[in-house]
Write a protein that holds these residues in place. Structure first.
Motif, PDB file in Angstrom:
ATOM      1  N   GLY A  56       5.418 -15.143   6.112  1.00  0.00           N
ATOM      2  CA  GLY A  56       6.216 -14.100   5.492  1.00  0.00           C
ATOM      3  C   GLY A  56       5.600 -13.534   4.238  1.00  0.00           C
ATOM      4  O   GLY A  56       6.204 -12.702   3.555  1.00  0.00           O
ATOM      5  N   GLU A  57       4.387 -13.971   3.919  1.00  0.00           N
ATOM      6  CA  GLU A  57       3.684 -13.481   2.728  1.00  0.00           C
ATOM      7  C   GLU A  57       2.711 -12.382   3.110  1.00  0.00           C
ATOM      8  O   GLU A  57       2.236 -12.312   4.244  1.00  0.00           O
ATOM      9  N   ASP A  58       2.387 -11.522   2.140  1.00  0.00           N
ATOM     10  CA  ASP A  58       1.372 -10.495   2.382  1.00  0.00           C
ATOM     11  C   ASP A  58       0.038 -11.167   2.660  1.00  0.00           C
ATOM     12  O   ASP A  58      -0.303 -12.193   2.047  1.00  0.00           O
ATOM     13  N   VAL A  59      -0.737 -10.586   3.587  1.00  0.00           N
ATOM     14  CA  VAL A  59      -2.005 -11.201   3.991  1.00  0.00           C
ATOM     15  C   VAL A  59      -3.042 -11.058   2.887  1.00  0.00           C
ATOM     16  O   VAL A  59      -2.920 -10.239   1.973  1.00  0.00           O
ATOM     17  N   GLU A  60      -4.073 -11.871   2.973  1.00  0.00           N
ATOM     18  CA  GLU A  60      -5.136 -11.848   1.980  1.00  0.00           C
ATOM     19  C   GLU A  60      -6.078 -10.674   2.219  1.00  0.00           C
ATOM     20  O   GLU A  60      -6.234 -10.191   3.346  1.00  0.00           O
ATOM     21  N   VAL A  61      -6.716 -10.220   1.155  1.00  0.00           N
ATOM     22  CA  VAL A  61      -7.696  -9.143   1.209  1.00  0.00           C
ATOM     23  C   VAL A  61      -9.027  -9.684   0.693  1.00  0.00           C
ATOM     24  O   VAL A  61      -9.080 -10.281  -0.391  1.00  0.00           O
ATOM     25  N   THR A  62     -10.091  -9.507   1.479  1.00  0.00           N
ATOM     26  CA  THR A  62     -11.421  -9.980   1.102  1.00  0.00           C
ATOM     27  C   THR A  62     -12.390  -8.811   1.102  1.00  0.00           C
ATOM     28  O   THR A  62     -12.525  -8.129   2.129  1.00  0.00           O
ATOM     29  N   ASP A  63     -13.043  -8.584  -0.019  1.00  0.00           N
ATOM     30  CA  ASP A  63     -13.994  -7.474  -0.148  1.00  0.00           C
ATOM     31  C   ASP A  63     -13.373  -6.140   0.282  1.00  0.00           C
ATOM     32  O   ASP A  63     -14.010  -5.307   0.923  1.00  0.00           O
ATOM     33  N   TYR A  67       0.844  -1.187   0.000  1.00  0.00           N
ATOM     34  CA  TYR A  67       0.000   0.000   0.000  1.00  0.00           C
ATOM     35  C   TYR A  67       0.887   1.247   0.000  1.00  0.00           C
ATOM     36  O   TYR A  67       2.012   1.217   0.483  1.00  0.00           O
ATOM     37  N   ARG A  68       0.318   2.307  -0.521  1.00  0.00           N
ATOM     38  CA  ARG A  68       1.037   3.580  -0.547  1.00  0.00           C
ATOM     39  C   ARG A  68       0.110   4.664  -0.027  1.00  0.00           C
ATOM     40  O   ARG A  68      -1.107   4.574  -0.185  1.00  0.00           O
ATOM     41  N   SER A  69       0.669   5.682   0.618  1.00  0.00           N
ATOM     42  CA  SER A  69      -0.166   6.774   1.103  1.00  0.00           C
ATOM     43  C   SER A  69      -1.051   7.283  -0.014  1.00  0.00           C
ATOM     44  O   SER A  69      -0.616   7.445  -1.162  1.00  0.00           O
ATOM     45  N   THR A  70      -2.307   7.541   0.313  1.00  0.00           N
ATOM     46  CA  THR A  70      -3.240   8.099  -0.671  1.00  0.00           C
ATOM     47  C   THR A  70      -3.006   9.591  -0.886  1.00  0.00           C
ATOM     48  O   THR A  70      -3.618  10.194  -1.763  1.00  0.00           O
ATOM     49  N   LEU A  71      -2.133  10.172  -0.081  1.00  0.00           N
ATOM     50  CA  LEU A  71      -1.842  11.603  -0.186  1.00  0.00           C
ATOM     51  C   LEU A  71      -0.599  11.824  -1.048  1.00  0.00           C
ATOM     52  O   LEU A  71       0.310  10.979  -1.074  1.00  0.00           O
ATOM     53  N   PRO A  72      -0.533  12.946  -1.738  1.00  0.00           N
ATOM     54  CA  PRO A  72       0.643  13.195  -2.594  1.00  0.00           C
ATOM     55  C   PRO A  72       1.914  13.325  -1.766  1.00  0.00           C
ATOM     56  O   PRO A  72       1.888  13.799  -0.621  1.00  0.00           O
ATOM     57  N   ASP A  73       3.027  12.923  -2.361  1.00  0.00           N
ATOM     58  CA  ASP A  73       4.312  13.056  -1.685  1.00  0.00           C
ATOM     59  C   ASP A  73       4.632  14.523  -1.406  1.00  0.00           C
ATOM     60  O   ASP A  73       4.166  15.420  -2.117  1.00  0.00           O
ATOM     61  N   VAL A  74       5.397  14.740  -0.359  1.00  0.00           N
ATOM     62  CA  VAL A  74       5.875  16.084  -0.046  1.00  0.00           C
ATOM     63  C   VAL A  74       7.370  16.142  -0.319  1.00  0.00           C
ATOM     64  O   VAL A  74       8.059  15.127  -0.340  1.00  0.00           O
ATOM     65  N   VAL A  75       7.862  17.341  -0.539  1.00  0.00           N
ATOM     66  CA  VAL A  75       9.301  17.538  -0.754  1.00  0.00           C
ATOM     67  C   VAL A  75       9.997  17.588   0.598  1.00  0.00           C
ATOM     68  O   VAL A  75       9.578  18.311   1.504  1.00  0.00           O
ATOM     69  N   VAL A  76      11.035  16.798   0.752  1.00  0.00           N
ATOM     70  CA  VAL A  76      11.830  16.805   1.984  1.00  0.00           C
ATOM     71  C   VAL A  76      13.102  17.598   1.717  1.00  0.00           C
ATOM     72  O   VAL A  76      13.976  17.148   0.963  1.00  0.00           O
ATOM     73  N   PRO A  77      13.227  18.779   2.309  1.00  0.00           N
ATOM     74  CA  PRO A  77      14.417  19.599   2.037  1.00  0.00           C
ATOM     75  C   PRO A  77      15.677  18.947   2.583  1.00  0.00           C
ATOM     76  O   PRO A  77      15.661  18.314   3.643  1.00  0.00           O
ATOM     77  N   ALA A 133     -10.592  -0.766   2.423  1.00  0.00           N
ATOM     78  CA  ALA A 133     -10.499  -0.346   1.026  1.00  0.00           C
ATOM     79  C   ALA A 133     -10.162   1.131   0.872  1.00  0.00           C
ATOM     80  O   ALA A 133      -9.681   1.558  -0.178  1.00  0.00           O
ATOM     81  N   ASP A 134     -10.395   1.932   1.914  1.00  0.00           N
ATOM     82  CA  ASP A 134     -10.104   3.366   1.866  1.00  0.00           C
ATOM     83  C   ASP A 134      -8.714   3.694   2.398  1.00  0.00           C
ATOM     84  O   ASP A 134      -8.357   4.869   2.515  1.00  0.00           O
ATOM     85  N   GLY A 135      -7.959   2.669   2.759  1.00  0.00           N
ATOM     86  CA  GLY A 135      -6.617   2.896   3.277  1.00  0.00           C
ATOM     87  C   GLY A 135      -6.566   3.206   4.758  1.00  0.00           C
ATOM     88  O   GLY A 135      -5.509   3.572   5.287  1.00  0.00           O
ATOM     89  N   VAL A 136      -7.697   3.065   5.455  1.00  0.00           N
ATOM     90  CA  VAL A 136      -7.745   3.340   6.892  1.00  0.00           C
ATOM     91  C   VAL A 136      -7.192   2.129   7.650  1.00  0.00           C
ATOM     92  O   VAL A 136      -7.623   0.989   7.421  1.00  0.00           O
ATOM     93  N   VAL A 137      -6.257   2.388   8.553  1.00  0.00           N
ATOM     94  CA  VAL A 137      -5.543   1.330   9.264  1.00  0.00           C
ATOM     95  C   VAL A 137      -6.002   1.261  10.718  1.00  0.00           C
ATOM     96  O   VAL A 137      -6.175   2.290  11.381  1.00  0.00           O
ATOM     97  N   GLY A 173      -5.891   6.037  11.262  1.00  0.00           N
ATOM     98  CA  GLY A 173      -6.018   6.871  10.087  1.00  0.00           C
ATOM     99  C   GLY A 173      -5.295   6.351   8.866  1.00  0.00           C
ATOM    100  O   GLY A 173      -5.275   5.142   8.588  1.00  0.00           O
ATOM    101  N   LEU A 174      -4.688   7.261   8.140  1.00  0.00           N
ATOM    102  CA  LEU A 174      -4.060   6.975   6.856  1.00  0.00           C
ATOM    103  C   LEU A 174      -2.540   7.074   6.948  1.00  0.00           C
ATOM    104  O   LEU A 174      -2.003   7.753   7.828  1.00  0.00           O
ATOM    105  N   ALA A 175      -1.886   6.417   6.021  1.00  0.00           N
ATOM    106  CA  ALA A 175      -0.437   6.579   5.917  1.00  0.00           C
ATOM    107  C   ALA A 175      -0.115   8.028   5.551  1.00  0.00           C
ATOM    108  O   ALA A 175      -0.796   8.633   4.727  1.00  0.00           O
ATOM    109  N   ILE A 176       0.901   8.581   6.180  1.00  0.00           N
ATOM    110  CA  ILE A 176       1.300   9.948   5.878  1.00  0.00           C
ATOM    111  C   ILE A 176       2.012   9.965   4.516  1.00  0.00           C
ATOM    112  O   ILE A 176       2.401   8.917   3.999  1.00  0.00           O
TER     113      ILE A 176
END
Length: 527
Positions: free
Chosen positions: A361-368, A2-12, A414-418, A345-348
């Motif tokens: 060691g495998e990724d878990v299954e997703v149902t619905d 999974y990846r954050s649903t929010l756009p990446d930010v610039v890290v100075p 499904a909405d990325g809420v953890v 909430g969501l991934a930052i």
């Protein structure tokens, strides 16, 4: 993955000091940065930056710079902030020490980190000097920020008049801080966090938390802990908010400061949340200025979160992280009231995560659209470089391709809420079923006669692991063991029932709010 649903930010690509203070305007410099809660003394952003530079100069004059480690052992105060950022500005690495550390704990951290100086406060001086002497540091290497006979003070450092040094380092490689993990599941380990790690995590969390320059933050979470250090102190300064510092938690003082200073944003751990939801003192003060409350460091269930919202009239947020991630990886966005406060909430931004079956060691299954529970793995610019001088522990926690194994069990929808289910090592196995202590603790806190609770696994007469509840009575109430057992049994599946109850005066917790289950298990190995 999974990846954050929010756009990446610039890290100075800058140091922590430049990130926080490099863009101060004349208007910023006049604004109040810090208010000392006990005394009311104020420090402007301009004065704060100048004092940090002065401390950096004084440290440099003593030969402290890039490659050196300085220990900071002090409760929350303006002195802590000035000393902490002065250490970083000088190019040195700060190893922050729990204010409640024993001499043995402090000695161990000083020795492991290789600290050359120890900055402390007068109430902690006896432990500080004893530990320093035990590791071979002279009394002259112990600086007492608020002053003590025979030791330099913060005032002495500020008055030294030495210019801040010109330092050069690579932010992605140079260690800014060396905090030590809590040790709740093992021996404390030095967590190596770079300037880039800290800068990145502040930038990642900014848009999601909604802190602004008009906010007043109550700073009771200890700055020595990564949650208070990054999400409260550094993020607050980055946004030009005002921080009101508290050296320790006291509910009456906490509420007084909210009312007197018009606090708008609270950063708490669940034990404070329990008090806000249940204690009668809360009704005696005006908390109407508070608009957001963020809880972290340990799980906070939805029922308690809703109770806090109802009582304060504020939006309840929850975040997730760990020292090894600087610390935030997930948080409830401040403007998403459709997300339950029982989730994290969501991934930052800039964060990837996986949920992995610990057995395969495998990724878990997703149902619905909803995942099965799995160990949360995270990857992003805020992840540590490793544990100090501990390649074995580093290899167990970090994969070769940068995934950090958190040891926490989570689900994602499904909405990325953890949602965090529990600690992998804290799950109770009852007749082959997994029982999450945090679920039972949340339920116990709903009982009007219970002020606090913790659940651990103990062995019964047949050698079966069963859930045992340690409970603290709500003042003025009387509740029997049978009532507690029945209350839980009526609300959970049969295998999740609490089997044993023990009443205690307090639940042991770390400074960051985590339940110290090992302290409960020691005398409670059997039922």
């Amino acid at each position: 993955m999974y990846r954050s649903t929010l756009p990446d930010v610039v890290v100075p690509d800058v140091s922590v000091f430049d990130s926080l203070f490099g863009s101060l305007t004349d208007e910023d410099r006049e604004k109040t940065a810090l208010v000392d809660g006990p005394s009311g003394a104020e420090t402007s952003y301009g004065d704060l930056a100048a004092r940090i530079e002065a401390v950096a100069g004084a440290l440099a004059a003593r030969g402290i710079g890039v490659g050196d480690v300085v220990a900071l052992h002090c409760p929350n105060s303006s002195g802590f902030v000035i000393a902490f950022h002065g250490i970083l500005r000088a190019g040195a690495t700060a190893t922050t020490v729990n204010s409640l550390a024993t001499v043995k704990d402090l000695e161990s951290q000083l020795r492991a980190s290789g600290a050359e100086l120890l900055l402390t406060a007068s109430p902690l001086l006896e432990a500080a000097t004893t530990a320093a002497r035990n590791v071979g540091l002279p009394d002259s290497a112990v600086i007492v920020l608020d002053g003590a006979e025979g030791h330099e003070s913060l005032r002495d450092l500020l008055a030294a008049g030495a210019p801040a040094p010109d330092v050069s380092f690579e932010p992605a490689e140079h260690l800014a801080v060396l905090p030590y993990s809590s040790g709740t599941t093992g021996l404390p380990k030095g967590v190596m966090l770079t300037h880039r790690n800290l800068v990145a995590n502040v930038e990642q969390a900014r848009a999601m938390l909604g802190v602004g320059r008009d906010d007043v933050l109550l700073a009771v979470l200890p700055f020595f802990h990564i949650y208070g250090m990054t999400a409260l102190l550094n993020l607050g300064l980055r946004e030009r908010a005002t921080l009101v510092t508290m050296p320790r938690f006291d509910l009456a003082e906490f509420l007084r400061l909210i009312e007197d200073h018009g606090v708008t944003y609270l950063f708490i751990a669940p034990p404070i949340g329990v008090a806000l939801a249940k204690h009668p003192l809360v009704d005696t003060v005006d908390t109407s200025t508070v608009r957001h409350v963020l809880s972290g460091a340990a799980p906070l269930d939805e029922h308690l979160g809703r109770a806090i919202e109802a009582r304060l009239g504020a939006r309840m947020l929850q975040g997730y992280g760990m020292t090894e991630m600087s610390p935030v990886s997930h948080v409830t966005p401040f403007d998403r009231d459709d997300i339950s406060p029982g989730s994290v909430g969501l991934a930052i931004p800039n964060v990837e995560f996986r949920l992995v079956d610990p057995a395969t060691g495998e990724d878990v299954e997703v149902t619905d659209g909803v995942s099965a529970p799995g160990e949360l793995w995270c990857r992003g610019p805020m992840v540590m470089t490793g544990y100090l001088n501990n390649p074995e522990a580093t290899a167990e926690t970090l994969t070769d391709d940068g995934w950090l194994k958190t040891g926490d069990v989570a689900t994602v929808d499904a909405d990325g809420v953890v949602h965090i289910v529990d600690r992998l090592k804290e799950l109770i196995k009852y007749k082959g079923y997994q029982v999450a202590p945090s679920e039972l603790e949340s339920l116990l806190l709903e009982h009007p006669g219970i002020a606090d609770a913790a659940v651990v696994g103990v062995l019964d007469d047949e050698g079966e692991e069963v859930p045992k509840a340690f409970v603290v009575a709500q003042p003025g109430t009387s509740t029997s063991d049978d009532e507690v057992l029945a209350f839980v049994a009526e609300r959970v599946a049969p295998y999740k029932k609490v089997r044993v109850v023990e009443w205690v005066d307090a639940i042991p917790k770390s400074a960051s709010g985590k339940i110290l289950r090992k302290d409960l298990r020691a005398p409670a190995a059997t039922a």
